[in-house]
Design a protein around this motif. Structure first.
Motif, PDB file in Angstrom:
ATOM      1  N   PHE A  60      63.521  60.971  41.882  1.00 17.44           N
ATOM      2  CA  PHE A  60      62.921  59.715  42.017  1.00 17.44           C
ATOM      3  C   PHE A  60      63.499  58.594  42.793  1.00 17.44           C
ATOM      4  N   ASN A  61      62.734  57.697  43.611  1.00 11.63           N
ATOM      5  CA  ASN A  61      62.842  56.890  44.402  1.00 11.63           C
ATOM      6  C   ASN A  61      63.111  55.472  43.595  1.00 11.63           C
ATOM      7  N   THR A  94      60.631  52.658  45.667  1.00  9.45           N
ATOM      8  CA  THR A  94      59.192  52.958  45.920  1.00  9.45           C
ATOM      9  C   THR A  94      58.518  53.209  44.699  1.00  9.45           C
ATOM     10  N   GLU A 106      58.357  56.415  43.797  1.00 13.65           N
ATOM     11  CA  GLU A 106      57.605  57.687  43.992  1.00 13.65           C
ATOM     12  C   GLU A 106      58.817  58.903  43.656  1.00 13.65           C
ATOM     13  N   GLU A 121      59.944  62.292  45.130  1.00 13.87           N
ATOM     14  CA  GLU A 121      60.452  63.057  46.329  1.00 13.87           C
ATOM     15  C   GLU A 121      60.773  64.454  46.272  1.00 13.87           C
ATOM     16  N   GLU A 170      58.826  68.353  39.417  1.00 13.43           N
ATOM     17  CA  GLU A 170      58.081  66.620  39.869  1.00 13.43           C
ATOM     18  C   GLU A 170      57.844  65.908  38.429  1.00 13.43           C
ATOM     19  N   ALA A 205      59.232  62.315  37.656  1.00 12.67           N
ATOM     20  CA  ALA A 205      58.488  61.040  37.366  1.00 12.67           C
ATOM     21  C   ALA A 205      58.601  60.299  36.000  1.00 12.67           C
TER      22      ALA A 205
END
Length: 61
Positions: free
Chosen positions: A11-12, A15, A17, A19, A36, A40
């Motif tokens: 998790f960025n 941003t 988002e 990755e 994923e 999230a």
């Protein structure tokens, strides 16, 4: 969990988002996660853990 960082999810925090693989600078990455969906959910997990730690510290005082 896979040991290959290119098949893990991150998790960025900058941003917001998810990755696949370590794409951003380490200071902005949270993880690794196996899926994923787990990545999230990272912001929620961070808030839950922080609240738990704060409650534990308050109980110790």
């Amino acid at each position: 969990m896979s040991e290959n960082p290119d098949t893990q999810f991150w998790f960025n925090s900058r941003t917001g988002e998810v990755e696949k693989g370590p794409q951003s600078l380490a200071q902005y990455r949270v993880g690794p996660f196996a899926t994923e969906a787990e990545a999230a959910r990272a912001p929620e997990v961070i808030k839950e853990r922080a609240a738990k730690w704060a409650a534990e510290e308050a109980a110790e005082d």
